[in-house]
Design an enzyme around this catalytic site. Structure first.
Site, short mmCIF file in Angstrom:
data_model
loop_
_atom_site.label_atom_id
_atom_site.label_comp_id
_atom_site.label_asym_id
_atom_site.label_seq_id
_atom_site.Cartn_x
_atom_site.Cartn_y
_atom_site.Cartn_z
N LYS A 143 -17.52 -0.50 5.65
CA LYS A 143 -17.92 -1.51 4.60
C LYS A 143 -19.37 -1.35 4.35
CE LYS A 143 -17.29 -6.23 3.20
NZ LYS A 143 -16.80 -7.35 3.52
N GLU A 198 1.01 -1.24 -0.02
CA GLU A 198 -0.06 -0.21 0.13
C GLU A 198 0.79 1.16 -0.01
OE1 GLU A 198 -2.49 -3.14 1.77
OE2 GLU A 198 -0.61 -2.46 2.22
N PHE A 257 -11.61 -6.44 14.30
CA PHE A 257 -10.53 -6.86 13.35
C PHE A 257 -10.54 -5.87 12.45
CE2 PHE A 257 -9.20 -9.40 9.63
CZ PHE A 257 -7.98 -9.93 10.30
N GLN A 258 -8.86 -5.56 12.21
CA GLN A 258 -8.57 -4.62 11.03
C GLN A 258 -9.20 -3.37 11.11
OE1 GLN A 258 -8.44 -6.45 7.09
NE2 GLN A 258 -6.10 -7.14 7.86
N MET A 299 24.14 9.32 2.53
CA MET A 299 24.11 10.57 3.17
C MET A 299 24.41 10.66 4.40
SD MET A 299 23.81 13.71 2.52
CE MET A 299 22.79 14.02 0.67
#
Length: 558
Positions: A163, A51, A113-114, A467
């Site tokens: 959802k 993602e 959940f999630q 760097m």
């Protein structure tokens, strides 16, 4: 007509002109993905490997085109994986709409959940964010989100959709996108006249141009301004490709790794004209470092005015519109003594040709430039290679340099390259990477291969976090604490394992042939370009030092 929330979302995206989404499916967005399946002939979905890559790709798409980039992720870890990409876009003022799924409304706030509070998490790094609580608001929210992302100072907007909202039905009517007007409502003749007076009176003006030039598309106006008042001009990292680099008054990048000419001129001018830039700590953020110069600041965001540097005169508004009105009030001027000083200092920028036979950044970019007819887009990761690209490459067109500036996000470049290449199929995208940055998101090679994108990744392989190692060398008495990588990764085999092509360059005489083969290839290519790990980026200004307190290679060697 009555449609499900998922249908309303997809149709609203089509209303907004969306043709590409970068994403990764999951349970909370299954209804949305089912709808995208039905519309796959109208909206191209690019399945990313992660993602974070989706957010960077949407960002790269936006930077390459000027349009709003769109990314999509599921709830919980899918949403949180977008956060770094959203923050990157926020810091660089990039228009993006990030869409996330969430658990059904009756499960919100119950540690389901999630489930995460993604609107709470992203509040500091978005221009605005929404959680849709009523399906009747969904279409209006989508329309507002795209408007906010583009309006004024661009930036990312997040829409979180539970959802059950995607399954419910509500009335949908096609809506024309809300038109974005150039922001000049606070612009007054008094402000214009005050700024014009300071510019007309200045003997030694100096222009510092930033990313706002790109965002507003003020390229022609900037050239006209420079030519009319004969002012030297430097750009920030975000504006590298926004002004013709062959112009005689262009002095290079300004800031911590800016050119000597730009940094010295900023301290010697009597008027510093800041256009579409913020005075951040990697350029100028301390009033005393400007010496005796007056300051003019033009920016679309009122929050940036007088934040770090107090301006003697300022204008809040869209840069292109402001310059169009301001230029007519300016007198043509040309101070020969100042221009002679500019030429004298520009001679300090000349790269000395010290051919030791080793592979160098200068050599790579010189050879790459020989192949570029103005068609290349250069993306970068973050580190030494990023500064080398900004300093040594000759950019020919606006929006041809894509890099993470404000956040400095390692792992940004490959995702951004994918977004840019998907958006502009007729251009050739080349991602300049370091071996450290490339290791962070090299998994996106699978995306480039699957979509047969002809991206070339050139890795400056110095076996270190270059760097950070440079800072350890200069400021930490060469205590190289965990910056030497010593990894056994074979980048050529890695490219081949993903289904791409890989090349390794050890010798100068091999580079031209490798670049020729890479550019003839129709799919992704990785070039392992081996450089010495003690090679540094010079010149450099130490953190907190005045902009003209320049550390050069000669200082170090002596």
């Amino acid at each position: 007509m009555y449609l499900t929330g998922a249908e309303i979302l997809v149709k609203s995206l089509l209303d907004e002109g969306v043709d590409t989404i970068f994403g990764y499916p999951g349970g909370a967005v299954l209804n949305i993905y089912d709808e995208l399946y039905k519309y796959k002939d109208k909206i191209r979905h690019i399945l990313m490997a992660h993602e974070q890559g989706a957010a960077h790709a949407a960002d790269g798409y936006a930077r390459a085109t000027g349009k709003v980039g769109v990314c999509l992720a599921t709830s919980g870890p899918g949403a949180t994986n977008l956060v770094t990409g959203i923050a990157t876009a926020y810091m660089d003022s990039i228009p993006m709409v990030a869409i996330t799924g969430n658990v059904p409304r009756n499960l919100l706030g119950k540690d389901s959940f999630q489930e995460v509070d993604i609107t709470g998490i992203t509040m500091p790094i978005t221009k605005y964010n929404y959680i849709v609580k009523d399906i009747k608001d969904l279409q209006k929210i989508i329309r507002e989100a795209f408007y906010i992302a583009k309006e004024g100072r661009p930036g990312p907007v997040l829409i979180d959709i539970p959802k059950d909202i995607t399954a419910e039905k509500a009335e949908y009517k096609p809506l024309i996108p809300k038109k974005v007007e150039r922001k000049v409502k606070n612009l007054t003749e008094k402000d214009l006249e005050k700024v014009a007076k300071l510019i007309n009176e200045a003997k030694n003006p100096f222009i510092y141009a930033g990313g706002g030039v790109v965002a507003s598309g003020a390229y022609d106006e900037l050239i006209e301004l420079v030519n009319k008042i004969n002012s030297p001009i430097a750009t920030s990292l975000m504006a590298i490709s926004a002004f013709p680099q062959e112009h005689p008054l262009y002095t290079g990048m300004i800031g911590m790794h800016g050119s000597k000419a730009s940094n010295i001129l900023a301290s010697k001018c009597d008027l510093l004209i800041c256009l579409g830039a913020r005075f951040n700590d990697r350029v100028i953020s301390n009033q005393k470092h400007i010496k005796n110069a007056k300051v003019v600041h033009i920016d679309v965001d009122p929050a940036e005015i007088n934040k770090n540097i107090k301006a003697d005169a300022f204008i809040i508004g869209d840069l292109k519109s402001v310059l169009q009105r301001l230029i007519s009030l300016l007198k043509e001027k040309k101070d020969e003594e100042w221009l002679e000083k500019v030429e004298e200092l520009k001679s300090l920028n000349v790269i000395k040709d010290t051919d030791t036979g080793e592979l160098t950044p200068e050599f790579l970019f010189k050879k790459l430039d020989e192949f570029d007819d103005g068609n290349f887009i250069i993306t970068t990761e973050v580190g030494q290679h990023q500064m080398w690209a900004a300093k040594y490459y000759k950019f020919r067109k606006p929006r041809s340099f894509i890099s993470s500036g404000g956040l400095g996000t390692m792992g940004y470049g490959l995702g951004a390259a994918i977004g840019a290449q998907v958006a502009l199929k007729d251009r050739r995208v080349i991602n300049i990477a370091g071996d450290g940055s490339f290791g962070m998101n090299c998994n996106e090679l699978v995306t480039a291969v699957k979509n047969n994108l002809p991206i070339i990744v050139i890795i400056f392989n110095n076996n270190s976090l270059g760097m950070v190692r440079q800072w350890q060398s200069l400021f930490y008495e060469e205590r190289y604490s965990y910056t030497t990588l010593n990894r056994a990764t074979d980048f050529v085999k890695l490219a081949e394992a993903f289904g791409g092509r890989g090349y390794r360059v050890f010798r100068k005489e091999d580079l031209k042939d490798v670049l020729t083969q890479a550019l003839e290839n129709k799919g992704p290519v990785v070039i392992d370009y081996v450089v010495d790990n003690d090679r540094k980026v010079f010149p450099m200004v130490a953190p907190g030092a005045a902009i003209d307190e320049i550390i050069s290679e000669e200082n170090i060697n002596n």
